[in-house]
Design an enzyme around this catalytic site. Structure first.
Site, short mmCIF file in Angstrom:
data_model
loop_
_atom_site.label_atom_id
_atom_site.label_comp_id
_atom_site.label_asym_id
_atom_site.label_seq_id
_atom_site.Cartn_x
_atom_site.Cartn_y
_atom_site.Cartn_z
CG HIS A 288 -17.72 -15.37 -11.21
ND1 HIS A 288 -17.04 -16.31 -11.95
CD2 HIS A 288 -16.94 -15.08 -10.15
CE1 HIS A 288 -15.89 -16.57 -11.36
NE2 HIS A 288 -15.80 -15.83 -10.26
CG HIS A 366 -56.50 -38.70 -33.45
ND1 HIS A 366 -55.77 -37.62 -33.82
CD2 HIS A 366 -56.35 -38.82 -32.10
CE1 HIS A 366 -55.16 -37.09 -32.76
NE2 HIS A 366 -55.52 -37.81 -31.70
#
Length: 463
Positions: A288, A366
């Site tokens: 696992h 911006h």
């Protein structure tokens, strides 16, 4: 022709005991929508939290693959997930009233039977499959365990195990076609060695274990005290060793049942990658830990490849929709119309384009000294492309408006500058229902992903 995703037609319930707790467990398989994947729902806890079956949630691999999310745990998930993969199921909700599924007979056999009883049905979405193009591998230098994934025309698995004991040495098992999982692999039961059983008993574990759901290989002398413990634990009047080196009252289903069960575990653990795999897995001494570590590595590779999979389009070809046709569908107008062309449109996706120029109104304020397209406008542009997709489903789109319901998982990867050509791609995550669209959207420029987001919007009649 692409294959369709699959789920079950009806819900089905089965009960049993948890291997380590010994508690009665009830588990219900339920249908799940497209792109849902596998998930566990703890119905015994407040709020009934859901843990998606993903490698990123694996926290422990002692005696099984154990996951945890926000403090909620699911133990030994691999046998259930292997059954789902073995039946070519993609989407499944697993409701459970405990932290671990019932052990049943230690295999996936009973989960297969339950899912088949529920009926497997196709869904209205193509499968998400990872096609292996290069060899991917991981090796645990401490144990010598190794997993290699290589290109193949279909999902195949070979496991090679060597426990270095007289009673259980080298074994191999192979699955060439996932369709053979039910007959060849699903009934292979979990196993343990006697010395491991002694340790588990000392720690008051395997309360749900008996000789019908775990093969016990006797790798040491069976002492009188151990015999008494096993008789008590397994509720047997007598415990003996069979000639093949396993405890009695159990017949092996295959001589290489241990290797087949390891193959079953590999399938269940690699289900945590979250997508189907088209490739051949070779697992040497799998367990696992190595399985789930490899699953985590593969999931990251797949995520990165998807992110960098920049679509290419011939911008010199006439578009599917020009700016005039877009304005016939979308209510937006300059300077807030942020899509110049539609390049592709189907019932499930849309591809749009925008040329970013220095003349954009937002560049005035911006960062005028270092102009950058605002991230919020990139999201708006992706949404406008998605709006074309949604509004194309109604016969009179000019009479509808599209409103945001939710924006989630927004990420900005690169700056968008004057002179860039933005490509937007929006795909439905779930089919449009009641005018609500849930989309995964991407924005690309200069051969790179610049932004991504999950968008949810609803169309409604304009007043």
């Amino acid at each position: 022709m692409s294959k369709q995703q699959r789920t079950i037609e009806n819900e089905v319930t089965l009960s049993g005991v948890g291997l380590h707790t010994g508690n009665e467990v009830t588990m219900t398989f339920k249908p799940a929508p497209v792109n849902h994947g596998f998930a566990f729902k703890r119905v015994d806890l407040e709020g009934q939290p859901i843990i998606e079956a993903k490698a990123e949630y694996v926290t422990n691999t002692q005696r099984g693959t154990n996951m945890e999310k926000n403090g909620v745990q699911i133990h030994t998930s691999e046998h259930v997930l292997a059954a789902a993969v073995g039946l070519d199921i993609d989407n499944l909700l697993i409701e459970i009233n405990a932290s671990e599924p019932p052990i049943m007979d230690g295999s996936s056999k009973y989960f297969i039977e339950a899912l088949e009883k529920a009926g497997v049905v196709e869904q209205d979405a193509a499968i998400d499959e990872y096609v292996v193009k290069d060899i991917i591998s991981y090796k645990d230098e401490a144990t010598g365990s190794e997993i290699i994934l290589m290109p193949s025309n279909e999902y195949q698995i070979t496991t090679m195990v060597d426990f270095g004991t007289k009673v259980l040495g080298t074994q191999n098992a192979t699955l060439d076609h996932i369709q053979d999982f039910k007959e060849e692999i699903s009934s292979a039961r979990t196993f343990s060695f006697l010395h491991e059983i002694e340790m588990l008993l000392e720690h008051n574990l395997i309360k749900g274990g008996d000789l019908n759901n775990a093969i016990v290989y006797v790798d040491k002398e069976l002492s009188e005290s151990t015999t008494e413990k096993l008789k008590h634990a397994f509720k047997k009047d007598d415990i003996k060793i069979k000639p093949n080196g396993i405890l009695d009252n159990l017949e092996l289903r295959w001589a290489n049942e241990a290797a087949r069960h390891k193959l079953l575990d590999v399938i269940g653990d690699l289900a945590l990658v979250g997508t189907r795999i088209r490739g051949k897995v070779i697992a040497n001494k799998p367990g696992h830990l190595v399985n789930t570590t490899f699953a985590k590595k593969l999931a990251k590779i797949i995520k990165k490849e998807k992110r960098n999979n920049v679509p290419t389009y011939d911008l010199n070809q006439p578009p599917l929709m020009d700016i005039h046709q877009i304005m016939d569908i979308l209510p937006h107008r300059p300077p807030f119309l942020l899509v110049d062309r539609i390049l592709e449109l189907s019932d499930k996706h849309v591809v749009g384009m925008k040329n970013v120029t220095m003349n954009e109104d937002f560049f005035v304020g911006h960062f005028p000294g270092a102009p950058v397209m605002p991230g919020v406008l990139q999201v708006e542009a992706m949404a406008q492309a998605g709006g074309v997709l949604v509004l194309s489903t109604v016969p009179d789109p000019e009479n509808y408006l599209t409103y945001f319901m939710k924006i989630d998982k927004v990420k900005f990867k690169q700056k968008v500058l004057p002179g860039d050509t933005l490509i937007f791609k929006s795909e439905l995550i779930t089919p449009i229902r009641r005018g609500i669209a849930h989309m995964q959207a991407y924005a690309y420029a200069n051969g790179k992903l610049v932004a991504e987001a999950e968008l949810m919007a609803q169309i409604s009649k304009a007043k």
